[in-house]
Structures are given as structure tokens and as C-alpha cells.
Design a protein around this motif. Structure first.
Motif, PDB file in Angstrom:
ATOM      1  N   ASP A  89       0.853  -1.189   0.000  1.00 25.35           N
ATOM      2  CA  ASP A  89       0.000   0.000   0.000  1.00 25.35           C
ATOM      3  C   ASP A  89       0.895   1.248   0.000  1.00 25.35           C
ATOM      4  O   ASP A  89       1.720   1.438   0.892  1.00 25.35           O
ATOM      5  N   SER A 422      -3.829  -5.072  -1.521  1.00 23.77           N
ATOM      6  CA  SER A 422      -2.739  -4.237  -1.010  1.00 23.77           C
ATOM      7  C   SER A 422      -2.787  -2.800  -1.505  1.00 23.77           C
ATOM      8  O   SER A 422      -2.429  -1.882  -0.782  1.00 23.77           O
ATOM      9  N   GLN A 423      -3.227  -2.562  -2.759  1.00 25.52           N
ATOM     10  CA  GLN A 423      -3.184  -1.195  -3.282  1.00 25.52           C
ATOM     11  C   GLN A 423      -4.558  -0.606  -3.568  1.00 25.52           C
ATOM     12  O   GLN A 423      -4.655   0.490  -4.111  1.00 25.52           O
TER      13      GLN A 423
END
Length: 458
Positions: A89, A422-423
Motif C-alpha cells: 500500500d 494491497s493497493q
């Protein structure tokens, strides 16, 4: 073939960058390009397949290849819902702290920056890595540690090099990390698969394969597996190590997300046999900085000299600046605080994703339920392919991964989607799954429509 297909890829990328090829453009046929470049059709197909993997183009069966809408709309990425990218992230990457470490590393290691350093890795970093691994229940010494240029380098070297057991074949979970499959395709060892579900693997089947198939090593992701998110219990890990010991098989343990484990009693495979049966790999790409390109591998003493030769032939030594900066960062103790932050971030995102899947996905789909980690997989109905959903979502600026590339050919499933949390922003998770559900329902209804009308025609 390799130089030709890369040349074709570069020319197409150049046309995309210049705007000669625009969003939605149909690319030349395989025959046309094979004539233009004086190469075989297989070379063109290889180039197109690689461009498709990199999400520059997509294929439509019986129609051809097209430029993805994404390429000409990079500015739309800000508004994209990205379940595809697997880096950490961006909001929790410690840029400023690490910048200080890089500056300090330049001062501290300036002499080493102009010479070739220790091929095994900076000794001071290996000492810090040894201390760090103790928090993961990996107890070893700096002499058994190698610093490598990312876990992919370690895996690629292990696939290619001989092992002390004198065996040649490799076993992998199915599905598994596609980077490992790529290395296996390039080096062409005989590769066996074993089915993995969220219930684990069939240990009797594992024993049968170990006993009968000359297995050099079993590549295994013990926690928050890519792409399913599966984790083994300590009891299962202990049994796998026992079987490996019994049949002289090595275990290559890729524990790339071990720090995220909320279960403090969960141990790596390495802890059940620290003397040399388990080769432990720890990457810093997912929990810290992908661009750092630093990972470490713990090897049995029997393999150190051989690995050193193979590593030397690949790149002499890994980046001294990256090693020095990580060394200083580990010594500062800042990594512990960083991990505490990211554990909370990823745990919350995974919970939000599962709640959205439970609430919104159609009944005829199913999904995995890992407690945390990066990955969750969605099983589509058998008559809907992941590629169809990926292409439809891409048109809506939503990105997910077709997991078919994570299977060996004989195990391939075309209906598995991988979602990575995660992103993606927390606020985008529910809207993204709403769109995913709509796409599945749309494809399903379209198939039902044609089925009914074909039935009436005949």
C-alpha cells in the motif's frame, strides 16, 4: 526466437507510446506480423501473449488482439479500482524514514559502492537479518544467509541448480505464484503439481509423490498463499517436514507475508527442521519496498558453495546501496513499527473485502476466506471464464487478475480470479465488488439468453 519476439513487443509498445495505436485498436493478425518480421507465427503469438500478460493488449476469441482501454487512459488510474497490483500500500510505505537510511548508507558504505562487495551479502546486513528472522522463529547464523536480488532470483537459481539429493524433479502447489512457474518453464525441469484448497493438500497424496517421483524440492508458500490466501496449520507443516525428511526431499519455503500472521503461535516450516531440510526465503518486496530488490535465503551448509557459484554467474553481488540502506533501517528498529502499522491496514482491508463478497457476489460463485494477507480468490461458475470478467471490468476501470497463469497446463482452471487488497483504497472495495457481481450476472444472463434462443431455433 527470443530476440525476435522481444523486438515485436518493443515495436508495439513504441506505437502505443506514440499514439499510433490507440485504445481499442485492433492489432495486425499473427500472419501479417509473421510476414512483416520474417518470423514464425509462434514467435508472434509469444510476443502477443507476453503483451497480454503485461496488460497492454487483450485477445478476443476468433477475432484477434486489441489495445486495452487502460493504455491511453493512464490519468484514469487515479480513479481506477485496483485489485490487480500486488505491491505494498503506497500510503504506508515509509518513504521519508527510508530516504534518511539511503543517505546514511551512501556515507557509511561509500567505499563498497565503488567495488564489488561480499558475494554472499554485506556481513553487517546478514547479522541484522539473522536477528530479524528470529522474530519469525527462524534461528540460524550469518554464514547460512545469502542476500539476493529479490525472492525471484533465489527461486530461479534453485530451479536451475543441482541439489545434494541428486534428484531432478520439482513439486508445486496448484495453483501457485506465477513467477515460479515462469522459472520452471524457462529451465524445463519435470514439474509435478499437487492440488491445494483452503482445506490444504492431501498428505497421503504428498507422500505418494515424494516416494515415487524423484522430487528435488517442494516449493511451498506456507502462509497467505498466492493466489488463494491459504495457510497451513502447525500440525500440517510438521507432517510435511517429516515426509520430506523420510523421502530425502528439500522444502523451499517462500514466507513472503509471514509478518502479517495474527496467530503468534504459527511457525514456519523451517522451525520444524532448522538443520537443512528446509530452505527459507524472506522477501521485503511486499511488506516494505518492491524497488529495494532485496531478499534473503537461508541455505543448508551443503548447498552454500554451489549457490555461491550460481549467484555469482547471475549478478556478482546484489545492490550494495539497497543492502546498506536496509542494514541501517533494521538497526534503527523502525521496521517493527512499520510492520505493526501494515498488519492493521491489511487485516482491515481483507475483512472489508470478505464482507463485500459475502454480501454482493452471486450465489453460484464462491471465494476463499483468509484471515489477512494480500490475496483472496473468487471461483466463477464453470461456464464463465476469468478472462471474460477481466476484460469486462477493465472497460469500467477496474482491475483484477486472471489466475489461469498460476496453474500448470494439466491443472489449469479458467474460472479463477485473484483479488489483491494491497493497493486498493478501503472506500473502493465495496463498489469494486458491486461491479464484479454485475459483470458476472451480465455474462451469465447473456449465456442463458443465447442458450434459450438456440434451443427455440432447434
Amino acid at each position: 526466437m527470443s530476440a525476435k519476439y522481444i523486438g515485436i513487443m518493443e515495436e508495439i509498445k513504441d506505437q502505443l507510446a506514440k499514439g499510433t495505436l490507440i485504445s481499442g485498436s485492433k492489432l495486425p493478425s499473427v500472419r501479417q506480423l509473421s510476414e512483416k518480421f520474417s518470423c514464425s507465427k509462434n514467435t508472434v503469438i509469444k510476443a502477443y501473449n507476453e503483451l497480454e500478460k503485461e496488460h497492454f493488449i487483450y485477445s478476443v476469441p476468433k477475432s484477434g488482439y486489441y489495445v486495452v482501454n487502460e493504455f491511453q487512459s493512464r490519468e484514469n488510474k487515479k480513479n481506477a479500482i485496483d485489485f490487480l497490483s500486488a505491491g505494498p500500500d503506497k500510503d504506508v510505505i515509509p518513504y521519508i524514514e527510508f530516504q534518511h537510511c539511503i543517505n546514511q548508507a551512501i556515507d557509511t558504505y561509500k567505499e563498497e559502492l565503488f567495488t564489488y562487495s561480499d558475494q554472499q551479502g554485506l556481513y553487517s546486513l546478514r547479522v541484522e537479518l539473522m536477528k530479524y528472522l528470529q522474530s519469525l522463529q527462524v534461528f540460524t547464523n550469518p554464514e547460512r544467509l545469502f542476500v539476493v536480488s529479490g525472492s525471484q532470483q533465489a527461486l530461479n537459481l534453485l530451479v536451475s541448480m543441482p541439489f545434494p539429493n541428486g534428484k531432478n524433479n520439482i513439486l508445486i502447489e496448484q495453483p501457485t505464484y506465477f513467477g515460479f512457474i515462469e522459472s520452471a518453464i524457462i529451465h524445463q525441469p519435470t514439474t509435478f503439481g499437487i492440488d491445494l484448497t483452503m482445506d490444504g493438500i492431501d498428505l497421503d497424496r504428498l507422500e505418494y509423490i515424494f516416494r515415487n517421483n524423484d522430487i528435488k524440492f517442494f516449493y511451498i508458500i506456507p502462509r497467505f498463499q498466492n493466489p488463494l490466501g491459504h495457510s497451513y496449520t502447525n500440525m500440517e507443516k510438521k507432517k510435511i517436514v517429516e515426509l520430506a525428511e523420510k523421502y530425502d526431499v528439500y522444502l523451499v519455503e517462500d514466507d513472503f507475508l509471514g509478518e502479517l500472521d495474527p496467530n503468534l503461535k504459527s511457525d514456519p516450516l523451517f522451525s520444524f527442521n532448522p538443520s537443512g531440510r528446509v530452505i527459507f526465503i524472506k522477501s521485503f518486496s511486499k511488506i516494505f519496498l518492491p524497488g529495494l530488490r532485496v531478499a534473503t535465503i537461508v541455505l543448508p551448509e551443503l548447498m552454500i558453495n554451489n549457490f555461491l557459484r550460481y549467484k555469482f554467474s547471475a549478478d556478482f553481488n546484489s545492490s550494495v546501496l539497497s543492502q546498506g540502506a536496509l542494514d541501517i533501517y533494521l538497526k534503527s528498529g523502525m521496521l517493527n513499527g512499520h510492520i505493526k502499522r501494515i498488519k492493521e491496514v491489511y487485516h482491515k482491508k481483507m475483512r472489508l473485502l470478505q464482507e463485500a463478497c459475502e454480501l454482493l457476489l452471486p450465489e453460484h460463485t464462491s471465494f476463499t476466506k483468509p484471515p489477512t494477507g494480500f490475496y483472496l480468490s473468487v471461483f466463477l461458475p464453470e461456464d464463465i471464464t476469468a478472462k471474460q470478467v477481466v476484460n469486462l471490468l477493465r472497460e469500467r476501470n477496474i482491475y483484477v487478475d486472471d489466475a489461469s497463469r498460476m496453474f500448470l497446463p494439466e491443472y489449469k482452471k479458467e474460472n479463477l480470479l485473484r483479488l489483491c487488497i494491497s493497493q486498493v483504497n478501503e472506500s473502493q472495495i465495496k463498489p469494486g465488488i458491486e461491479q464484479l457481481a454485475r459483470c458476472i450476472n451480465f455474462i451469465d444472463s447473456r449465456k442463458n439468453y443465447f442458450t434459450q434462443h438456440n434451443h427455440l431455433l432447434f
